[in-house]
Enzyme design. Structure first.
Site: not given
Ligand code: ADE
Length: 329
Positions: A163, A120, A159, A115-116, A45-46, A177, A63
């Site tokens: 990922e 994943e 969930d 931003y990570a 959905f995103s 998520d 997102k």
């Molecule tokens: N993918 C989905 N959300 C993310 C996030 N916050 N940082 C990096 N990759 C992502």
């Protein structure tokens, strides 16, 4: 207007001019405040984009959800859950992606997230094949520590999977998520597991929650009867520990249906050489009866029975987020 949380939004407020006597209400942000870059995530959905705040130069993960799609698929509830859960977790210093602000235009909803940078956990498992024991132990400990914080606030993720576990610039873990999260009364969540009401937002036909990809980490009770229990996240923890060490999730099959059957029959095996302490912990997490899983009856805000399992011997629980994570290789 300021429907966002009362937390530091990436603000457009002036930094050098003298502070006025009354506080300035930051103006609501729009998509024009960001330069959108590459696609970094794609869900049912995103879509998630890397984006740069034009005022501060800071990077965020934004997102984006198409309203038409959300409404057509009746997923308004998911959007609200994600926003509520992330707002509740905003002040938790470690372990979660942060939601800085939300806004919308005619067609879309936007979530401005931290931003990570390192992406994943799944990519790392797949890249190196399997983690060395000290690496698996460290990330399992960070994951447990994040679950403790989340469950103490009454949030069940439902969930969890590699990922949805992201790594920040320092290689510390961040859970992402929360669209399928369930928010419970924190008092209720650690009371003795009892037969619970079914979630009225799910009916018999739509009980699949939001399986994006293969639902390899879903617990038997979620498949069976939609019981909401924090121990479903502990089942997922067991699956993730297994996967970090062996390279693959425990329940694998060609189709979703066959995967479900394997989960319900507990049809899985440990590969040769799987370390004994890790095997013992995974066996205590992957228990069909959710009330008998390790941690299910722990009181207080930490999972003491899990923390004290021999698998975690040597973990410094108080300083885990300040440590330099062991190198994944
Ligand atoms: N993918 C989905 N959300 C993310 C996030 N916050 N940082 C990096 N990759 C992502």
């Amino acid at each position: 207007p300021a429907k966002m949380q009362a937390s530091p939004a990436p603000t457009a407020a002036p930094t050098s001019s003298p502070a006025p006597s009354q506080s300035i209400k930051p103006t609501k942000r729009t998509a024009k405040d960001y330069i959108f870059g590459k696609l970094i995530g794609d869900g049912m959905f995103s879509t998630v984009f890397l984006a740069k705040d034009i005022h501060s130069g800071k990077e965020y993960a934004i997102k984006v959800c198409e309203k038409r799609h959300i409404i057509r698929k009746k997923k308004m509830e998911y959007i609200k859950r994600e926003k509520d859960a992330l707002n509740m977790l905003f002040k938790v210093p470690h372990g979660f992606v942060k939601l800085y602000c939300t806004f919308q235009d005619v067609d879309r909803l936007y979530f401005v997230l931290s931003y990570a940078k390192n992406g994943e956990l799944l990519s790392y498992i797949n890249k190196v094949g399997s983690f060395e024991l000290n690496v698996a132990k460290f990330y399992a400990a960070e994951l447990l520590s994040a679950l403790e914080k989340m469950h103490a606030k009454g949030i069940i993720h439902r969930d969890l999977k590699p990922e949805n576990i992201l790594l920040d610039e320092n290689m510390h873990l961040q859970i992402a998520d929360f669209g399928t999260a369930k928010i419970m009364d924190p008092k209720e969540i650690k009371s003795a597991p009892v037969v619970q009401e079914e979630d009225p937002t799910r009916n018999e036909r739509s009980r699949k929650i939001s399986f994006v990809g293969t639902p390899q980490y879903v617990s038997p009770e979620l498949l069976h009867n939609c019981v909401d229990t924090r121990t479903s996240d502990l089942w997922a923890l067991g699956c993730i520990i297994y996967q970090m060490i062996s390279g693959l999730p425990p329940f694998r099959a060609a189709t979703e249906f066959l995967t479900f059957q394997k989960i319900l029959k507990m049809d899985y095996e440990f590969p040769e050489g799987f370390p004994a302490d890790a095997k013992d912990l995974v066996e205590k997490l992957l228990v069909l009866d959710h009330t008998k899983r390790i941690g299910a009856n722990d009181k207080g805000d930490t999972y003491e029975s899990i923390r004290s399992h021999p698998f975690f011997a040597g973990i410094d629980w108080e300083n885990i987020w300040e440590q330099t994570p062991p190198t994944i290789s």
